[in-house]
Design an enzyme around this catalytic site. Structure first.
Site, PDB file in Angstrom:
ATOM      1  N   CYS A  18     -64.363  74.356  -4.849  1.00 46.36           N
ATOM      2  CA  CYS A  18     -65.411  73.738  -4.189  1.00 46.36           C
ATOM      3  C   CYS A  18     -65.380  73.504  -2.652  1.00 46.36           C
ATOM      4  CB  CYS A  18     -66.019  72.876  -5.185  1.00 46.36           C
ATOM      5  SG  CYS A  18     -67.975  72.489  -4.587  1.00 46.36           S
TER       6      CYS A  18
ATOM      7  N   HIS B 284     -65.650  74.499 -10.542  1.00 46.02           N
ATOM      8  CA  HIS B 284     -64.871  73.636 -10.863  1.00 46.02           C
ATOM      9  C   HIS B 284     -64.484  73.949 -12.420  1.00 46.02           C
ATOM     10  CE1 HIS B 284     -66.022  70.377  -7.675  1.00 46.02           C
ATOM     11  NE2 HIS B 284     -67.214  71.216  -7.963  1.00 46.02           N
TER      12      HIS B 284
ATOM     13  N   GLU C  65     -61.869  72.718 -13.621  1.00 46.45           N
ATOM     14  CA  GLU C  65     -61.121  71.397 -14.458  1.00 46.45           C
ATOM     15  C   GLU C  65     -62.112  70.506 -15.062  1.00 46.45           C
ATOM     16  OE1 GLU C  65     -63.039  70.024 -10.483  1.00 46.45           O
ATOM     17  OE2 GLU C  65     -61.961  71.816 -11.160  1.00 46.45           O
TER      18      GLU C  65
END
Length: 204
Positions: free
Chosen positions: A89, A183, A185
């Protein structure tokens, strides 16, 4: 020494730029991918890592903080020297050679010959999740979380498009530098981080 301890002692140390953004989630994803994650805020900490994640956050703020902490030029030098870096990002914006809709004084680290448009997928309240197929990752699409996400307007040189969504490029790699608009994660699926860890091991 147990086999687990032996494995841990030989695991690469991978930094997460800890100026802003979802640092904890990246550290957890790196641990799940078999490496030692470590926050990086100072040049001396950067010097000790075999790879670096640049997390999401706000790219203009991250740029200013990198300058304030004396990290911008050391980051550029290590990227030029081949340090494996993964930007998500805002991190994608930070590793772009050129950005659109940025502040006049906004700095980037560079590393990927691409033009990135900030907040291209919309504002915070327009965030969404979507499945994204990524070249080089097996097992089907990954779940991408897009939060005020950028997209790549164009790539040049040796930059390779790894994924698109809605007709826009959302994952790119050039040499040892990887970037995604989204993202991974935040999803519990660590395959993108595992790809990055493979890049680190290959580079070392």
């Amino acid at each position: 020494m147990s086999s687990t301890s032996a494995t841990a002692s030989h695991a690469p140390v991978v930094g997460v730029l800890a100026l802003q953004g979802d640092v904890r989630e990246h550290l957890a994803a790196l641990a799940a991918s078999g490496v030692q994650g470590r926050p990086v805020r100072r040049p001396e900490e950067l010097a000790e890592v075999a790879g670096l994640v640049i997390p999401g956050g706000e790219s203009t703020t991250m740029s200013k903080l990198a300058v304030a902490f004396g990290l911008l030029e050391p980051l550029r030098e290590r990227v030029r020297a081949g340090l494996p870096v993964y930007g998500t990002c805002a991190g994608m914006i930070m590793v772009a050679n050129k950005i659109l809709d940025g502040r006049d004084d906004q700095e980037t680290i560079g590393g990927i010959d691409m033009i990135v448009r900030r907040n291209a997928f919309g504002r915070q309240n327009e965030s969404f999740e979507a499945e994204v197929g990524i070249k080089g990752i097996e097992g089907g699409p990954v779940e991408g979380v897009f939060i005020r996400a950028p997209w790549v307007e164009s790539v040049g040189g040796e930059a390779e498009v790894l994924a698109t969504y809605g007709g826009h490029t959302v994952a790119v790699r050039q040499g040892n530098v990887l970037a995604t608009s989204f993202h991974p994660e935040l999803t519990g699926d660590h395959r993108v981080h595992a790809l990055f860890v493979d890049m680190i091991r290959a580079a070392s």
